[in-house]
Design an enzyme around this catalytic site. Sequence first.
Site, PDB file in Angstrom:
ATOM      1  N   HIS A  76       0.472  -1.101   0.169  1.00  0.00           N
ATOM      2  CA  HIS A  76      -0.381  -0.015  -0.051  1.00  0.00           C
ATOM      3  C   HIS A  76       0.867   1.808   0.330  1.00  0.00           C
ATOM      4  O   HIS A  76       1.613   1.674   0.914  1.00  0.00           O
ATOM      5  CB  HIS A  76      -0.997  -0.122   1.643  1.00  0.00           C
ATOM      6  CG  HIS A  76      -1.697   1.569   0.925  1.00  0.00           C
ATOM      7  ND1 HIS A  76      -1.607   2.223   2.369  1.00  0.00           N
ATOM      8  CD2 HIS A  76      -2.917   1.548   0.592  1.00  0.00           C
ATOM      9  CE1 HIS A  76      -2.419   3.074   2.520  1.00  0.00           C
ATOM     10  NE2 HIS A  76      -2.994   2.799   1.202  1.00  0.00           N
ATOM     11  N   SER A  77       0.854   2.787  -1.243  1.00  0.00           N
ATOM     12  CA  SER A  77       0.909   3.359  -0.980  1.00  0.00           C
ATOM     13  C   SER A  77       2.907   3.017  -1.200  1.00  0.00           C
ATOM     14  O   SER A  77       3.337   3.122  -1.907  1.00  0.00           O
ATOM     15  CB  SER A  77       1.038   4.128   0.159  1.00  0.00           C
ATOM     16  OG  SER A  77       0.914   5.189  -0.013  1.00  0.00           O
ATOM     17  N   TYR A  78       3.920   4.061  -0.122  1.00  0.00           N
ATOM     18  CA  TYR A  78       4.982   2.981  -0.506  1.00  0.00           C
ATOM     19  C   TYR A  78       5.761   1.826  -0.297  1.00  0.00           C
ATOM     20  O   TYR A  78       6.318   1.889  -0.534  1.00  0.00           O
ATOM     21  CB  TYR A  78       5.806   4.117   1.137  1.00  0.00           C
ATOM     22  CG  TYR A  78       7.046   4.022   1.429  1.00  0.00           C
ATOM     23  CD1 TYR A  78       8.207   4.198   1.146  1.00  0.00           C
ATOM     24  CD2 TYR A  78       7.474   2.493   2.409  1.00  0.00           C
ATOM     25  CE1 TYR A  78       9.446   3.891   1.053  1.00  0.00           C
ATOM     26  CE2 TYR A  78       8.370   2.266   2.977  1.00  0.00           C
ATOM     27  CZ  TYR A  78       9.587   2.759   1.983  1.00  0.00           C
ATOM     28  OH  TYR A  78      10.405   2.280   2.770  1.00  0.00           O
ATOM     29  N   GLY A  80       4.240   0.593  -2.123  1.00  0.00           N
ATOM     30  CA  GLY A  80       4.615  -0.158  -3.157  1.00  0.00           C
ATOM     31  C   GLY A  80       6.383  -0.365  -3.716  1.00  0.00           C
ATOM     32  O   GLY A  80       6.750  -0.730  -3.981  1.00  0.00           O
ATOM     33  N   HIS A 204      -7.662   6.863  -0.026  1.00  0.00           N
ATOM     34  CA  HIS A 204      -6.168   6.766   0.364  1.00  0.00           C
ATOM     35  C   HIS A 204      -6.271   5.329   0.731  1.00  0.00           C
ATOM     36  O   HIS A 204      -5.336   4.277   0.962  1.00  0.00           O
ATOM     37  CB  HIS A 204      -5.213   7.820   0.650  1.00  0.00           C
ATOM     38  CG  HIS A 204      -3.711   7.313   0.744  1.00  0.00           C
ATOM     39  ND1 HIS A 204      -3.268   6.070  -1.234  1.00  0.00           N
ATOM     40  CD2 HIS A 204      -2.530   7.145   1.437  1.00  0.00           C
ATOM     41  CE1 HIS A 204      -2.307   5.571  -0.345  1.00  0.00           C
ATOM     42  NE2 HIS A 204      -1.321   6.388   0.749  1.00  0.00           N
TER      43      HIS A 204
END
Length: 222
Positions: A76-78, A80, A204
């Site tokens: 998720h988010s960072y 990735g 998000h």
Amino acid sequence: MTDYVLVHGAWGGGWAFDRLSADLRAAGHRVVVADLTGLGARKDAFHPGITLATHVDDVVAQIEAAGFDRFVLAGHSYGGMVVTGVATRLGARIDALVYIDAFLPGDGQSLWDLTGAFEHDHYIGSQKFSPGAVAPLPGLEAPILTPHPLLTLLEAVRFTGEEAKVARRVYIFANAWEPTPFRQFRDRVSVEAGWDYHEAAASHDVMGDQPEQTLAILLGCA
């Protein structure tokens, strides 16, 4: 039974996956929720020298400790950035690589390369009183969040060829969050062959806003 590895985002912790991990286990699967150095349950281990490679090492070590051979890897988010780094090492063992409203770097790209002036000004501005640490972005502040190590945002992912061996790739885009840095990835993967693309009517926090949809997508990777 499928093995799952879940990697949280910047400033966060494994608690972001509490419901998803519980639902996956209830469905009969094994789950590792990664603990990243300096964040979440390991926030007391924070130091300015933590890099993206540190977090990739963390995840690889936890996969091996769990005894997972093949697995579904989601970030998720960072996260990735981290899961892409893991894929450069263990790609042949990954049944599906899932990006949950997450950064999707190319070869030689850092998170800095994938963000703009708003984020860059914040990353650098954070250094005035806490060198090596980045405070949560404006609008994301919450007591549960903790500073994030700067170097993880500056270090690039380098492809090895192993990442090309991942069996399946999935992207989930949150279409109800602004401003979002992830539209660039939506535009790419929604038309590029080899991707399963999904949109979530979510902020998000896709896992919290759309838990049933997120679970269904992950189970579909089993």
